[in-house]
Design a protein around this motif. Sequence first.
Motif, PDB file in Angstrom:
ATOM      1  N   GLU A 167      13.091  18.690  26.520  1.00 24.16           N
ATOM      2  CA  GLU A 167      12.774  18.292  25.147  1.00 24.16           C
ATOM      3  C   GLU A 167      11.743  17.159  25.124  1.00 24.16           C
ATOM      4  O   GLU A 167      10.806  17.169  24.321  1.00 24.16           O
ATOM      5  N   VAL A 168      11.930  16.177  26.011  1.00 24.25           N
ATOM      6  CA  VAL A 168      11.012  15.040  26.045  1.00 24.25           C
ATOM      7  C   VAL A 168       9.636  15.478  26.546  1.00 24.25           C
ATOM      8  O   VAL A 168       8.604  15.043  26.014  1.00 24.25           O
ATOM      9  N   LEU A 169       9.611  16.360  27.525  1.00 24.04           N
ATOM     10  CA  LEU A 169       8.343  16.874  28.032  1.00 24.04           C
ATOM     11  C   LEU A 169       7.575  17.598  26.932  1.00 24.04           C
ATOM     12  O   LEU A 169       6.362  17.400  26.753  1.00 24.04           O
ATOM     13  N   ARG A 170       8.271  18.441  26.181  1.00 26.04           N
ATOM     14  CA  ARG A 170       7.621  19.180  25.089  1.00 26.04           C
ATOM     15  C   ARG A 170       7.056  18.232  24.041  1.00 26.04           C
ATOM     16  O   ARG A 170       5.926  18.411  23.549  1.00 26.04           O
ATOM     17  N   THR A 171       7.801  17.198  23.703  1.00 23.03           N
ATOM     18  CA  THR A 171       7.339  16.241  22.698  1.00 23.03           C
ATOM     19  C   THR A 171       6.154  15.431  23.217  1.00 23.03           C
ATOM     20  O   THR A 171       5.178  15.196  22.491  1.00 23.03           O
ATOM     21  N   ALA A 172       6.213  15.006  24.475  1.00 22.47           N
ATOM     22  CA  ALA A 172       5.123  14.220  25.047  1.00 22.47           C
ATOM     23  C   ALA A 172       3.824  15.018  25.105  1.00 22.47           C
ATOM     24  O   ALA A 172       2.731  14.453  25.000  1.00 22.47           O
ATOM     25  N   LEU A 173       3.922  16.331  25.240  1.00 22.59           N
ATOM     26  CA  LEU A 173       2.737  17.185  25.311  1.00 22.59           C
ATOM     27  C   LEU A 173       2.003  17.299  23.983  1.00 22.59           C
ATOM     28  O   LEU A 173       0.811  17.607  23.950  1.00 22.59           O
ATOM     29  N   ILE A 226      14.920  23.258  31.809  1.00 23.57           N
ATOM     30  CA  ILE A 226      13.628  22.610  31.571  1.00 23.57           C
ATOM     31  C   ILE A 226      12.645  23.584  30.935  1.00 23.57           C
ATOM     32  O   ILE A 226      11.975  23.252  29.943  1.00 23.57           O
ATOM     33  N   THR A 227      12.528  24.796  31.475  1.00 15.78           N
ATOM     34  CA  THR A 227      11.562  25.750  30.927  1.00 15.78           C
ATOM     35  C   THR A 227      11.901  26.118  29.487  1.00 15.78           C
ATOM     36  O   THR A 227      11.001  26.205  28.639  1.00 15.78           O
ATOM     37  N   LEU A 228      13.176  26.337  29.204  1.00 17.95           N
ATOM     38  CA  LEU A 228      13.571  26.712  27.852  1.00 17.95           C
ATOM     39  C   LEU A 228      13.233  25.614  26.850  1.00 17.95           C
ATOM     40  O   LEU A 228      12.647  25.877  25.790  1.00 17.95           O
ATOM     41  N   HIS A 229      13.575  24.383  27.186  1.00 21.04           N
ATOM     42  CA  HIS A 229      13.437  23.299  26.215  1.00 21.04           C
ATOM     43  C   HIS A 229      12.038  22.691  26.193  1.00 21.04           C
ATOM     44  O   HIS A 229      11.620  22.147  25.162  1.00 21.04           O
ATOM     45  N   ALA A 230      11.301  22.804  27.289  1.00 18.36           N
ATOM     46  CA  ALA A 230       9.904  22.370  27.274  1.00 18.36           C
ATOM     47  C   ALA A 230       8.987  23.463  26.750  1.00 18.36           C
ATOM     48  O   ALA A 230       7.828  23.207  26.452  1.00 18.36           O
ATOM     49  N   LEU A 276       8.122  10.779  19.939  1.00 18.60           N
ATOM     50  CA  LEU A 276       6.871  10.381  20.575  1.00 18.60           C
ATOM     51  C   LEU A 276       6.703   8.887  20.391  1.00 18.60           C
ATOM     52  O   LEU A 276       6.733   8.379  19.265  1.00 18.60           O
ATOM     53  N   LEU A 277       6.515   8.157  21.498  1.00 15.25           N
ATOM     54  CA  LEU A 277       6.386   6.704  21.433  1.00 15.25           C
ATOM     55  C   LEU A 277       4.931   6.280  21.286  1.00 15.25           C
ATOM     56  O   LEU A 277       4.600   5.457  20.440  1.00 15.25           O
ATOM     57  N   SER A 278       4.065   6.838  22.118  1.00 17.03           N
ATOM     58  CA  SER A 278       2.638   6.558  22.053  1.00 17.03           C
ATOM     59  C   SER A 278       1.946   7.473  23.041  1.00 17.03           C
ATOM     60  O   SER A 278       2.525   7.847  24.065  1.00 17.03           O
ATOM     61  N   GLY A 279       0.700   7.832  22.760  1.00 19.22           N
ATOM     62  CA  GLY A 279      -0.042   8.675  23.689  1.00 19.22           C
ATOM     63  C   GLY A 279       0.729   9.921  24.070  1.00 19.22           C
ATOM     64  O   GLY A 279       1.136  10.709  23.219  1.00 19.22           O
ATOM     65  N   ARG A 280       0.991  10.064  25.381  1.00 23.00           N
ATOM     66  CA  ARG A 280       1.806  11.174  25.866  1.00 23.00           C
ATOM     67  C   ARG A 280       3.098  10.636  26.488  1.00 23.00           C
ATOM     68  O   ARG A 280       3.517  11.049  27.561  1.00 23.00           O
ATOM     69  N   ARG A 281       3.722   9.738  25.758  1.00 20.68           N
ATOM     70  CA  ARG A 281       4.962   9.100  26.188  1.00 20.68           C
ATOM     71  C   ARG A 281       6.024   9.362  25.129  1.00 20.68           C
ATOM     72  O   ARG A 281       5.799   9.138  23.930  1.00 20.68           O
TER      73      ARG A 281
END
Length: 206
Positions: A83-89, A152-156, A5-10
Amino acid sequence: MSAQLLSGRRARMERTTSESSVVVEIDLDGTGAADISTSVPFYDHMLTALAKHSLMDLTVRATGDTHIDVHHTVEDVAITIGEVLRTALGNKAGIRRFGEATVPLDEALAHAVVDISGRPYLVHAGEPAGQEYHLIGGHFTGSLTRHVFEAITLHAQICVHMRVLGGRDPHHVAEAQFKALARALRAALEPDARLGGAIPSTKGAL
């Protein structure tokens, strides 16, 4: 290899294997800006549409053993996006959670429903007979559309129902699905002011 996670939802992730090297960055509160280079031109086109219509900013840089088959690179990019989508959430507080969209592209029509559920599940149906065998743009086999959504569905860790309601042209059938997913994600990821930052689940967690 894990998303950060970088910042906010990024969030951002680098994923390297013997088959591919992938970097993905996503900002869920973007404007739909896309900077995509996967070495698979039709996939670049689909991911650009995904960003544009979801309003996520999406950067993808990928190289891989496409001299063998584009499958590895396509799959590894989708894994990394998930993976990135899940983390950003994050903890998913305050989001609408559910979203749906029906999107046409000329003769093709696709319907997508998304639940940011924490439980990965894909239902994918309705593609015309033979869609999975078509080579779209000279590189992208039709069967890869479902495979991208699976990764995408599995990893998010989200639930996606995708139904193709009609279509003839393989390009249109695939693109309508990516755009429908994008619009459904846009709705599901949006903050809901009425929630006041609460998590939209009776369990209190997603």
